[in-house]
Scaffold this motif. Structure first.
Motif, PDB file in Angstrom:
ATOM      1  N   TRP A  33     -21.579  12.856  54.563  1.00 49.61           N
ATOM      2  CA  TRP A  33     -21.189  12.127  53.370  1.00 49.61           C
ATOM      3  C   TRP A  33     -20.825  10.681  53.709  1.00 49.61           C
ATOM      4  O   TRP A  33     -21.242   9.750  53.025  1.00 49.61           O
ATOM      5  CB  TRP A  33     -19.999  12.814  52.694  1.00 49.61           C
ATOM      6  CG  TRP A  33     -19.456  12.016  51.559  1.00 49.61           C
ATOM      7  CD1 TRP A  33     -19.945  11.944  50.285  1.00 49.61           C
ATOM      8  CD2 TRP A  33     -18.335  11.124  51.607  1.00 49.61           C
ATOM      9  NE1 TRP A  33     -19.188  11.083  49.532  1.00 49.61           N
ATOM     10  CE2 TRP A  33     -18.193  10.560  50.326  1.00 49.61           C
ATOM     11  CE3 TRP A  33     -17.437  10.764  52.602  1.00 49.61           C
ATOM     12  CZ2 TRP A  33     -17.191   9.653  50.021  1.00 49.61           C
ATOM     13  CZ3 TRP A  33     -16.449   9.858  52.297  1.00 49.61           C
ATOM     14  CH2 TRP A  33     -16.332   9.314  51.024  1.00 49.61           C
ATOM     15  N   ARG A  34     -20.038  10.498  54.784  1.00 45.95           N
ATOM     16  CA  ARG A  34     -19.659   9.146  55.186  1.00 45.95           C
ATOM     17  C   ARG A  34     -20.878   8.304  55.543  1.00 45.95           C
ATOM     18  O   ARG A  34     -20.962   7.120  55.198  1.00 45.95           O
ATOM     19  CB  ARG A  34     -18.701   9.190  56.381  1.00 45.95           C
ATOM     20  CG  ARG A  34     -17.306   9.601  56.000  1.00 45.95           C
ATOM     21  CD  ARG A  34     -16.350   9.484  57.158  1.00 45.95           C
ATOM     22  NE  ARG A  34     -16.246   8.102  57.578  1.00 45.95           N
ATOM     23  CZ  ARG A  34     -16.140   7.704  58.840  1.00 45.95           C
ATOM     24  NH1 ARG A  34     -16.113   8.585  59.810  1.00 45.95           N
ATOM     25  NH2 ARG A  34     -16.052   6.437  59.145  1.00 45.95           N
ATOM     26  N   GLN A  35     -21.844   8.918  56.243  1.00 43.08           N
ATOM     27  CA  GLN A  35     -23.058   8.199  56.611  1.00 43.08           C
ATOM     28  C   GLN A  35     -23.863   7.829  55.369  1.00 43.08           C
ATOM     29  O   GLN A  35     -24.351   6.706  55.251  1.00 43.08           O
ATOM     30  CB  GLN A  35     -23.915   9.038  57.564  1.00 43.08           C
ATOM     31  CG  GLN A  35     -25.156   8.325  58.052  1.00 43.08           C
ATOM     32  CD  GLN A  35     -24.838   7.150  58.959  1.00 43.08           C
ATOM     33  OE1 GLN A  35     -23.909   7.213  59.740  1.00 43.08           O
ATOM     34  NE2 GLN A  35     -25.611   6.093  58.855  1.00 43.08           N
ATOM     35  N   HIS A  37     -22.727   7.462  52.318  1.00 43.45           N
ATOM     36  CA  HIS A  37     -21.950   6.451  51.590  1.00 43.45           C
ATOM     37  C   HIS A  37     -22.114   5.084  52.249  1.00 43.45           C
ATOM     38  O   HIS A  37     -22.275   4.066  51.570  1.00 43.45           O
ATOM     39  CB  HIS A  37     -20.481   6.867  51.553  1.00 43.45           C
ATOM     40  CG  HIS A  37     -19.616   5.943  50.771  1.00 43.45           C
ATOM     41  ND1 HIS A  37     -19.698   5.848  49.400  1.00 43.45           N
ATOM     42  CD2 HIS A  37     -18.652   5.055  51.162  1.00 43.45           C
ATOM     43  CE1 HIS A  37     -18.825   4.960  48.982  1.00 43.45           C
ATOM     44  NE2 HIS A  37     -18.178   4.459  50.032  1.00 43.45           N
ATOM     45  N   HIS A  38     -22.096   5.057  53.567  1.00 36.99           N
ATOM     46  CA  HIS A  38     -22.265   3.802  54.313  1.00 36.99           C
ATOM     47  C   HIS A  38     -23.665   3.233  54.118  1.00 36.99           C
ATOM     48  O   HIS A  38     -23.836   2.005  54.049  1.00 36.99           O
ATOM     49  CB  HIS A  38     -21.996   4.046  55.799  1.00 36.99           C
ATOM     50  CG  HIS A  38     -22.109   2.811  56.632  1.00 36.99           C
ATOM     51  ND1 HIS A  38     -23.280   2.458  57.267  1.00 36.99           N
ATOM     52  CD2 HIS A  38     -21.206   1.838  56.925  1.00 36.99           C
ATOM     53  CE1 HIS A  38     -23.096   1.325  57.916  1.00 36.99           C
ATOM     54  NE2 HIS A  38     -21.840   0.932  57.729  1.00 36.99           N
ATOM     55  N   ASP A  39     -24.671   4.122  54.017  1.00 38.49           N
ATOM     56  CA  ASP A  39     -26.049   3.671  53.839  1.00 38.49           C
ATOM     57  C   ASP A  39     -26.347   3.259  52.405  1.00 38.49           C
ATOM     58  O   ASP A  39     -27.433   2.766  52.119  1.00 38.49           O
ATOM     59  CB  ASP A  39     -27.028   4.772  54.260  1.00 38.49           C
ATOM     60  CG  ASP A  39     -26.999   5.000  55.764  1.00 38.49           C
ATOM     61  OD1 ASP A  39     -26.484   4.133  56.495  1.00 38.49           O
ATOM     62  OD2 ASP A  39     -27.493   6.063  56.195  1.00 38.49           O
ATOM     63  N   GLY A  40     -25.390   3.494  51.487  1.00 36.51           N
ATOM     64  CA  GLY A  40     -25.564   3.066  50.108  1.00 36.51           C
ATOM     65  C   GLY A  40     -26.321   4.052  49.235  1.00 36.51           C
ATOM     66  O   GLY A  40     -26.980   3.641  48.283  1.00 36.51           O
ATOM     67  N   PRO A  44     -23.867  10.241  47.403  1.00 35.21           N
ATOM     68  CA  PRO A  44     -23.621  10.603  48.804  1.00 35.21           C
ATOM     69  C   PRO A  44     -23.366  12.092  49.010  1.00 35.21           C
ATOM     70  O   PRO A  44     -23.732  12.643  50.037  1.00 35.21           O
ATOM     71  CB  PRO A  44     -22.396   9.786  49.206  1.00 35.21           C
ATOM     72  CG  PRO A  44     -22.078   8.897  48.094  1.00 35.21           C
ATOM     73  CD  PRO A  44     -22.914   9.266  46.929  1.00 35.21           C
ATOM     74  N   ARG A 115     -24.144  13.182  65.601  1.00 33.23           N
ATOM     75  CA  ARG A 115     -24.693  11.960  66.219  1.00 33.23           C
ATOM     76  C   ARG A 115     -26.081  12.196  66.781  1.00 33.23           C
ATOM     77  O   ARG A 115     -26.971  11.355  66.638  1.00 33.23           O
ATOM     78  CB  ARG A 115     -23.776  11.470  67.331  1.00 33.23           C
ATOM     79  CG  ARG A 115     -22.597  10.713  66.822  1.00 33.23           C
ATOM     80  CD  ARG A 115     -21.851  10.030  67.908  1.00 33.23           C
ATOM     81  NE  ARG A 115     -22.758   9.394  68.862  1.00 33.23           N
ATOM     82  CZ  ARG A 115     -22.415   8.945  70.042  1.00 33.23           C
ATOM     83  NH1 ARG A 115     -21.161   9.043  70.428  1.00 33.23           N
ATOM     84  NH2 ARG A 115     -23.268   8.384  70.847  1.00 33.23           N
ATOM     85  N   ARG A 118     -28.442  12.398  63.836  1.00 34.97           N
ATOM     86  CA  ARG A 118     -28.634  11.074  63.243  1.00 34.97           C
ATOM     87  C   ARG A 118     -29.572  10.235  64.103  1.00 34.97           C
ATOM     88  O   ARG A 118     -30.471   9.568  63.589  1.00 34.97           O
ATOM     89  CB  ARG A 118     -27.283  10.374  63.090  1.00 34.97           C
ATOM     90  CG  ARG A 118     -27.397   9.015  62.435  1.00 34.97           C
ATOM     91  CD  ARG A 118     -26.061   8.368  62.270  1.00 34.97           C
ATOM     92  NE  ARG A 118     -25.482   8.130  63.594  1.00 34.97           N
ATOM     93  CZ  ARG A 118     -24.261   7.689  63.802  1.00 34.97           C
ATOM     94  NH1 ARG A 118     -23.467   7.458  62.788  1.00 34.97           N
ATOM     95  NH2 ARG A 118     -23.813   7.487  65.014  1.00 34.97           N
TER      96      ARG A 118
END
Length: 135
Positions: A33-35, A37-40, A44, A115, A118
């Motif tokens: 979710w954080r990734q 959200h960070h990617d826009g 998310p 990681r 990703r």
């Protein structure tokens, strides 16, 4: 001589195993979710649930189901740490350490798996896209 146990005998042991699995899954979802959200991403949460790990064609047979030596070392090191805590401590200290060390190890392994996934997704996207920009 006592027989070896193949499955947990009490409900408490089952809850501990299910809790460790749930903590791993929850950690992976939060990281995804954080990734996203960070990617826009527009949604998310949906992106976190839709996350899939790409298949790797060049996995090493020597590592078994582990993708890297870091993942293998993390799993073995985490297992050794938990066994040491469980065998060398007693009473309240054991409970305190198992309630702090074991969840931290599970979350660290989930982070390491995230990681690696990703990195594999980014590598697959680069090779699939061919480096073409501005189309």
């Amino acid at each position: 001589m006592t027989p070896a146990h193949s499955l947990p005998d009490s409900a408490t042991e089952w809850w501990i195993y299910l809790g460790a699995f749930a903590l791993y899954v929850l950690t992976r979802l939060v990281l995804a979710w954080r990734q996203a959200h960070h990617d826009g991403a527009d949604h998310p949460v949906r992106a976190a649930f839709a996350e899939e790990e790409p298949e790797e064609s060049n996995t090493s047979v020597a590592l078994g189901s582990f993708r890297s030596y870091r993942q293998l070392a993390g799993f073995v090191g985490g297992a050794v740490a938990i066994v040491l805590v469980a065998t060398l401590t007693h009473g309240v200290l054991r409970l305190l350490l198992m309630c702090t060390v074991a969840p931290l190890i599970v979350m660290a392994l989930a982070y390491l798996d995230f990681r690696l996934a990703r990195t594999a997704r980014q590598r697959a996207a680069r090779s699939f896209g061919g480096g073409r920009r501005g189309i």
